[in-house]
Design a protein around this motif. Sequence first.
Motif, PDB file in Angstrom:
ATOM      1  N   TYR A  19      20.750  47.769 -92.944  1.00 62.47           N
ATOM      2  CA  TYR A  19      20.294  48.555 -94.081  1.00 62.47           C
ATOM      3  C   TYR A  19      18.773  48.562 -94.157  1.00 62.47           C
ATOM      4  N   ILE A  23      18.733  52.092 -92.029  1.00 60.96           N
ATOM      5  CA  ILE A  23      19.185  53.079 -93.002  1.00 60.96           C
ATOM      6  C   ILE A  23      18.099  53.402 -94.025  1.00 60.96           C
ATOM      7  N   ARG A  24      17.503  52.406 -94.625  1.00 57.89           N
ATOM      8  CA  ARG A  24      16.505  52.629 -95.668  1.00 57.89           C
ATOM      9  C   ARG A  24      15.276  53.377 -95.149  1.00 57.89           C
ATOM     10  N   GLN A  26      15.113  55.466 -92.689  1.00 61.30           N
ATOM     11  CA  GLN A  26      15.545  56.829 -92.399  1.00 61.30           C
ATOM     12  C   GLN A  26      15.657  57.643 -93.686  1.00 61.30           C
ATOM     13  N   GLN A  27      16.165  57.054 -94.741  1.00 60.77           N
ATOM     14  CA  GLN A  27      16.269  57.750 -96.020  1.00 60.77           C
ATOM     15  C   GLN A  27      14.894  58.089 -96.578  1.00 60.77           C
ATOM     16  N   LYS A  28      13.937  57.179 -96.421  1.00 60.78           N
ATOM     17  CA  LYS A  28      12.576  57.442 -96.882  1.00 60.78           C
ATOM     18  C   LYS A  28      11.958  58.604 -96.124  1.00 60.78           C
ATOM     19  N   GLN A  30      13.534  61.026 -94.638  1.00 57.98           N
ATOM     20  CA  GLN A  30      14.243  62.235 -95.016  1.00 57.98           C
ATOM     21  C   GLN A  30      13.760  62.757 -96.373  1.00 57.98           C
ATOM     22  N   LYS A  31      13.546  61.881 -97.340  1.00 54.68           N
ATOM     23  CA  LYS A  31      13.030  62.292 -98.638  1.00 54.68           C
ATOM     24  C   LYS A  31      11.634  62.887 -98.499  1.00 54.68           C
TER      25      LYS A  31
END
Length: 105
Positions: A19, A23-24, A26-28, A30-31
């Motif tokens: 995570y 994952i984290r 990648q989410q940043k 993407q945002k």
Amino acid sequence: MQQQLMGVLPFLLVLVAFYFFLIRPQQKRQKERMRMLNSIKKGDKVVTIGGLHGSIVDLNDERVTLKVSDNTRLVFERSAINSVNNEENASSADVEEKKEKADNK
């Protein structure tokens, strides 16, 4: 009971590591990309994912029209924009670069 907990603990540690390291971030990213795509406007200079440079002359929710040369306009999906290269971005990058050089001296 304690043996079961000790057997599950390494699995949980791997999940937590995945995570925080995969994952984290990648989410940043993407945002940040969605924020960049939503903030583009007419006149912005952009680079597509294919490496094509141009300025935006028209855009809607799905597509962007780029002026590549005096007589050439190309229509792309909004998601095909890789980066925005405004003078503001370039000047802030120059300021950061100058600060790094000063710190290294």
